[in-house]
Design an enzyme around this catalytic site. Sequence first.
Site, PDB file in Angstrom:
ATOM      1  N   LYS A  13       0.818  -1.225   0.000  1.00  0.00           N
ATOM      2  CA  LYS A  13       0.000   0.000   0.000  1.00  0.00           C
ATOM      3  C   LYS A  13       0.848   1.270   0.000  1.00  0.00           C
ATOM      4  O   LYS A  13       0.598   2.188  -0.764  1.00  0.00           O
ATOM      5  CB  LYS A  13      -0.936   0.036   1.226  1.00  0.00           C
ATOM      6  CG  LYS A  13      -2.057  -0.970   1.178  1.00  0.00           C
ATOM      7  CD  LYS A  13      -3.081  -0.710   2.283  1.00  0.00           C
ATOM      8  CE  LYS A  13      -2.520  -0.898   3.683  1.00  0.00           C
ATOM      9  NZ  LYS A  13      -2.174  -2.286   3.999  1.00  0.00           N
ATOM     10  N   ARG A  88     -10.375   0.718   8.297  1.00  0.00           N
ATOM     11  CA  ARG A  88      -9.809  -0.558   8.697  1.00  0.00           C
ATOM     12  C   ARG A  88     -10.887  -1.571   9.099  1.00  0.00           C
ATOM     13  O   ARG A  88     -10.610  -2.766   9.206  1.00  0.00           O
ATOM     14  CB  ARG A  88      -8.885  -0.319   9.904  1.00  0.00           C
ATOM     15  CG  ARG A  88      -7.564  -1.029   9.828  1.00  0.00           C
ATOM     16  CD  ARG A  88      -6.751  -0.718  11.066  1.00  0.00           C
ATOM     17  NE  ARG A  88      -5.748   0.311  10.827  1.00  0.00           N
ATOM     18  CZ  ARG A  88      -4.540   0.070  10.323  1.00  0.00           C
ATOM     19  NH1 ARG A  88      -4.196  -1.160  10.004  1.00  0.00           N
ATOM     20  NH2 ARG A  88      -3.690   1.040  10.147  1.00  0.00           N
ATOM     21  N   ARG A 127      12.443  -8.744   5.534  1.00  0.00           N
ATOM     22  CA  ARG A 127      12.752  -7.322   5.673  1.00  0.00           C
ATOM     23  C   ARG A 127      13.670  -7.085   6.889  1.00  0.00           C
ATOM     24  O   ARG A 127      13.529  -7.720   7.920  1.00  0.00           O
ATOM     25  CB  ARG A 127      11.439  -6.561   5.889  1.00  0.00           C
ATOM     26  CG  ARG A 127      11.523  -5.112   5.491  1.00  0.00           C
ATOM     27  CD  ARG A 127      10.249  -4.403   5.821  1.00  0.00           C
ATOM     28  NE  ARG A 127       9.276  -4.469   4.748  1.00  0.00           N
ATOM     29  CZ  ARG A 127       8.137  -3.774   4.753  1.00  0.00           C
ATOM     30  NH1 ARG A 127       7.839  -2.990   5.761  1.00  0.00           N
ATOM     31  NH2 ARG A 127       7.310  -3.873   3.759  1.00  0.00           N
ATOM     32  N   ARG A 162      12.411  -6.322  12.769  1.00  0.00           N
ATOM     33  CA  ARG A 162      11.510  -5.688  13.728  1.00  0.00           C
ATOM     34  C   ARG A 162      10.614  -6.719  14.399  1.00  0.00           C
ATOM     35  O   ARG A 162      10.241  -7.709  13.789  1.00  0.00           O
ATOM     36  CB  ARG A 162      10.635  -4.645  13.016  1.00  0.00           C
ATOM     37  CG  ARG A 162      11.354  -3.339  12.768  1.00  0.00           C
ATOM     38  CD  ARG A 162      10.553  -2.366  11.946  1.00  0.00           C
ATOM     39  NE  ARG A 162       9.107  -2.607  11.978  1.00  0.00           N
ATOM     40  CZ  ARG A 162       8.224  -1.847  11.345  1.00  0.00           C
ATOM     41  NH1 ARG A 162       8.632  -0.808  10.639  1.00  0.00           N
ATOM     42  NH2 ARG A 162       6.945  -2.122  11.396  1.00  0.00           N
ATOM     43  N   ARG A 173      -0.887 -10.405  12.401  1.00  0.00           N
ATOM     44  CA  ARG A 173      -1.383  -9.217  11.698  1.00  0.00           C
ATOM     45  C   ARG A 173      -2.295  -9.610  10.540  1.00  0.00           C
ATOM     46  O   ARG A 173      -3.304  -8.966  10.283  1.00  0.00           O
ATOM     47  CB  ARG A 173      -0.196  -8.377  11.183  1.00  0.00           C
ATOM     48  CG  ARG A 173       0.523  -7.617  12.301  1.00  0.00           C
ATOM     49  CD  ARG A 173       1.890  -7.149  11.866  1.00  0.00           C
ATOM     50  NE  ARG A 173       1.826  -6.087  10.859  1.00  0.00           N
ATOM     51  CZ  ARG A 173       2.897  -5.693  10.147  1.00  0.00           C
ATOM     52  NH1 ARG A 173       4.069  -6.266  10.328  1.00  0.00           N
ATOM     53  NH2 ARG A 173       2.786  -4.711   9.289  1.00  0.00           N
TER      54      ARG A 173
END
Length: 215
Positions: A13, A88, A127, A162, A173
């Site tokens: 996004k 959301r 990542r 992270r 998530r």
Amino acid sequence: MKVILLGAPGAGKGTIAKLLTDYDGSIQISTGDILRAAVKAGTAVGKEAKAYMDAGGLVPDSLIMKIMEARLQEADCKKGFILDGFPRTIPQAEELTTLLKKLSITFDLVVNLDIPRDVILDRLTTRRTCSNASCQEIYNIKSNPPKPDGTCKKCGSPTIQRDDETEEAILNRLETYNQKTAPLIDFYRKGGLLKDFASLSSQETVDGIKKSLKK
Ligand SMILES: [Zn+2]
């Protein structure tokens, strides 16, 4: 353009919103950004939001809608805007519909980034982020790795995975997304404004969005 971007975490996004803003000067609006801006500006709603954030709680929808209402009326929204990660939930989408009616704003398109789960999982677990708070350069151990010793190419600080990008955190998530946000796809599809984009290339998706907007 006036666009809503829907897609799971890792669907791209942010990248797509950035490419779209470069295209026609529309601005990117995310809830996180407008909350931080309202807090920084010290407006009445900003102060109220800060109290919730300081207490470690979620900012209630009613307050987010007030901040959104003010934001959508700022001068830089005249060229258009891209809602990135908002709404959301179904209640937020319903409130947004009411707000847009009140402001006489109509959307051009709701973009659904339909990216397979295994691709998202692979994108996010690979990542790495520079641990230096003033750098925060983002790497990908497959496509854009840091130095061989794992340090940042820009500043030499160690890069880290992270906490919210471990496999377990990402699965959580995605589960939250499937429960709360995925129902928005049907909500907007029924309204006839939604289009699915399944390309793994952000540029291809952006080209597709531009084509849809010209129709
Ligand atoms: Zn760095």
